[in-house]
Design an enzyme around this catalytic site. Sequence first.
Site, short mmCIF file in Angstrom:
data_model
loop_
_atom_site.label_atom_id
_atom_site.label_comp_id
_atom_site.label_asym_id
_atom_site.label_seq_id
_atom_site.Cartn_x
_atom_site.Cartn_y
_atom_site.Cartn_z
N THR A 40 63.71 49.12 88.78
CA THR A 40 64.80 49.59 87.92
C THR A 40 66.14 49.52 88.65
O THR A 40 67.17 49.15 88.07
CB THR A 40 64.52 51.03 87.45
OG1 THR A 40 63.30 51.06 86.73
CG2 THR A 40 65.65 51.54 86.57
N HIS A 43 67.37 46.06 88.52
CA HIS A 43 67.99 45.78 87.22
C HIS A 43 69.42 46.33 87.18
O HIS A 43 70.33 45.66 86.68
CB HIS A 43 67.17 46.42 86.09
CG HIS A 43 65.91 45.70 85.75
ND1 HIS A 43 65.90 44.46 85.15
CD2 HIS A 43 64.61 46.05 85.92
CE1 HIS A 43 64.65 44.07 84.97
NE2 HIS A 43 63.84 45.02 85.44
#
EC number: 1.1.1.103
Length: 341
Positions: A40, A43
Amino acid sequence: MKALSKLKPEEGIWMVDAPKPEMGHNDLLIKIRKTAICGTDVHIYNWDEWSQKTIPVPMIAGHEYVGEVVDVGQEVRGFSIGDRVSGEGHITCGHCRNCRAGRTHLCRNTSGVGVNRDGAFAEYLVLPAFNAFKIPADIPDDLAAIFDPFGNAVHTALSFDLVGEDVLITGAGPIGIMAAAVCKHVGARHVVITDVNEYRLDLARKMGATRAVNVATENLKDVMKELGMTEGFDVGLEMSGVPSAFHAMLDTMNHGGKIAMLGIPGGEMAIDWSKIIFKGLIIKGIYGREMFETWYKMASLIQSGLDLSPIITHHFSIDDFQKGFDAMRSGQSGKVILNWD
């Protein structure tokens, strides 16, 4: 204090001098010792479509960590200064139906540490005491720092009975690899994991997978024959979010098989529902960790001999955070630890 912030709406993450967070009556102030970089966080670094829709800017990122309690809110019970803790990154509302029924992992109003609010890539983190988890003394900081993703693996893997079962895991990221280790540890027969990243497949082999299959060069059905499997996989753990991987899973599941899905597809995914219907498959979506049953299971698995150490492949000082993100973004790493001490 030092912190890593998503300072601008573009690729990158930046070291900043941030104010020390203020705590409330029900909070803990945690001095961070180690953090780990999550997919994450990559990202968020890349500023992809999901990040642009989700992440407030500026925001301190990070949600995988271990630290020490250095201050305790006046209403807090059960924690003391000096406690070593990690914590559940999903801050729940406490008043929706699922929260009130004790199913807090299904809270419809979840706020994510390092996703919707300031996170753990900082010298200090404020966390509701409800979300903190004391780390047993025999679990080292490195492993405690990856309890968040380990929890995703444990929650997904233990969704169904695994004893004596044949398990297919699609996606050999760190969570998929840890799930393979969990499956073998608790008594699965064959654990087959698929990917196209040979570095990650090698890690899966070190972590105990029966077969780590590069689907770019090997046929999954040939591997099943090699293992003496005649009917299909009993349990599927989808960790990739890749449509072709899920399609391969549907093709190779046994009738009555059970699938837990953690991987998030990049967009809408067409599937042949007739395979699910005629095979009588059960599909369960997985998000986060069960609070706090998964956390107790994590500690117990490690204390009973599960060795996760091979999944941690890189360590960097926080001042070298860029090297850590470069390692994660290369795909040639397992978990990357950033040291704050």
